[in-house]
Design a protein around this motif. Structure first.
Motif, short mmCIF file in Angstrom:
data_model
loop_
_atom_site.label_atom_id
_atom_site.label_comp_id
_atom_site.label_asym_id
_atom_site.label_seq_id
_atom_site.Cartn_x
_atom_site.Cartn_y
_atom_site.Cartn_z
N TYR B 38 0.85 -1.19 0.00
CA TYR B 38 0.00 0.00 0.00
C TYR B 38 0.88 1.24 0.00
N GLN B 39 0.44 2.23 -0.76
CA GLN B 39 1.09 3.54 -0.82
C GLN B 39 0.24 4.54 -0.07
N ALA B 45 -5.38 8.52 2.59
CA ALA B 45 -5.57 7.13 2.97
C ALA B 45 -4.65 6.23 2.16
N PRO B 46 -4.33 5.06 2.67
CA PRO B 46 -3.53 4.10 1.88
C PRO B 46 -4.26 3.68 0.62
N LYS B 47 -3.46 3.29 -0.37
CA LYS B 47 -3.98 2.82 -1.65
C LYS B 47 -3.13 1.63 -2.08
N VAL B 48 -3.77 0.56 -2.55
CA VAL B 48 -3.02 -0.63 -2.93
C VAL B 48 -2.29 -0.38 -4.25
N ALA B 86 6.25 8.93 -0.82
CA ALA B 86 5.14 8.50 0.03
C ALA B 86 5.67 7.48 1.04
N GLU B 87 4.77 7.02 1.90
CA GLU B 87 5.05 5.92 2.82
C GLU B 87 4.49 4.66 2.17
N TYR B 88 5.25 3.57 2.26
CA TYR B 88 4.83 2.30 1.67
C TYR B 88 4.77 1.23 2.76
N VAL B 102 -1.55 -8.40 9.16
CA VAL B 102 -0.42 -7.74 9.80
C VAL B 102 0.27 -6.83 8.78
N PHE B 103 0.81 -5.72 9.28
CA PHE B 103 1.47 -4.76 8.43
C PHE B 103 2.94 -4.65 8.79
N GLY B 104 3.73 -4.19 7.83
CA GLY B 104 5.07 -3.75 8.13
C GLY B 104 5.02 -2.37 8.77
N GLY B 105 6.15 -1.92 9.30
CA GLY B 105 6.18 -0.64 9.98
C GLY B 105 6.17 0.56 9.05
N GLY B 106 6.29 0.29 7.76
CA GLY B 106 6.27 1.38 6.78
C GLY B 106 7.66 1.83 6.39
N THR B 107 7.80 2.23 5.13
CA THR B 107 9.06 2.75 4.60
C THR B 107 8.79 4.08 3.92
N ARG B 108 9.50 5.09 4.34
CA ARG B 108 9.36 6.42 3.75
C ARG B 108 10.25 6.51 2.53
#
Lengths: 123, 112
Positions: B38-39, B45-48, B86-88, B102-108
């Motif tokens: 997701y971006q 909001a997130p977008k796939v 963006a954050e992914y 479950v999600f990852g912590g996110g990557t900027r």
């Protein structure tokens, strides 16, 4: 085109129950084989899945929320509701609803998201 | 601490290619549950952008691609553009959590 819009009180007192609504437009929430999800995101932090409800009534919840969560569907209003009991400051976050799309039998991804609604837990 | 691990940040110049990793375990990515990406643009909001490991929804540029091997997955963005900043987040499910998402912590991602 399906659209989702979250709504609810922006401020909730500690120990009370947080209640949010996701209004779905562009399709009936009970048409097709979908799950309807709730996800939250504390400010500046990552995403946390809260739970989901299927159009046929089955539900899954995040075990980390220890039974405080209930998700329900209101077909007459075309809405998805979230109740989170006994809230604390740790429940302060932006709350999103999202639709699960079944791309393969029993496999889903979240294809449509609402814009989110902020919730603060404070006395 | 997130169940899936991602690097906090990556960066690249316009036109370059970047890859974001997502590391899991035998109870999630290696179970094997599919991985979605997701971006999230600032304030949105997130977008796939990738579903089922390596599939792009309609409307997502073919500069975005995904892969999965064993207990890890990755998102590759080729020909970086400023609008990709963006954050992914990667997302899967986990059998040790009763199938919870479950999600990852996110990557900027920063486009220099």
């Amino acid at each position: 085109q399906v659209q989702l819009q979250e709504s609810g009180p922006g401020l909730v007192k500690p120990s009370q129950t947080l209640s949010l609504t996701c209004t779905v437009s562009g399709d009936s929430i009970t048409s097709g084989s979908y799950f309807w999800n709730w996800i939250r995101q504390p400010a500046g932090k990552g995403l946390e899945w809260i739970g989901r409800m299927h159009t046929r009534g089955s539900a899954n919840y995040n075990p980390s929320l220890k039974g405080r969560v209930t998700i329900s569907l209101d077909e007459s209003k075309n809405q998805v509701s979230l109740n989170l009991e006994s809230v604390t400051a740790a429940d302060t976050a932006d709350y999103y609803c999202a639709r699960d799309f079944e791309y393969r039998s029993f496999y889903y991804y979240m294809d449509v998201w609402g814009r989110g609604t902020p919730v603060t837990v404070s006395s | 601490q997130s169940v899936l691990r991602q690097p906090p940040s990556v960066s690249g110049a316009p036109g370059q290619t970047v890859t974001i990793s997502c590391t899991g375990s035998r109870s999630n990515i290696g179970a094997p549950y599919d991985v979605h990406w997701y971006q999230q643009l600032p304030g949105a909001a997130p977008k796939v952008v990738i579903y089922s490991n390596n599939n792009r929804p309609s409307g997502v540029p073919d500069r975005f691609s995904g892969s999965k091997s064993g207990t890890a997955a990755s998102l590759t963005i080729a020909g970086l553009q400023a609008e990709d900043e963006a954050e992914y987040y990667c997302q899967s499910s986990d059998s040790s959590l009763s199938g919870a998402k479950v999600f990852g912590g996110g990557t900027r991602l920063s486009v220099l």
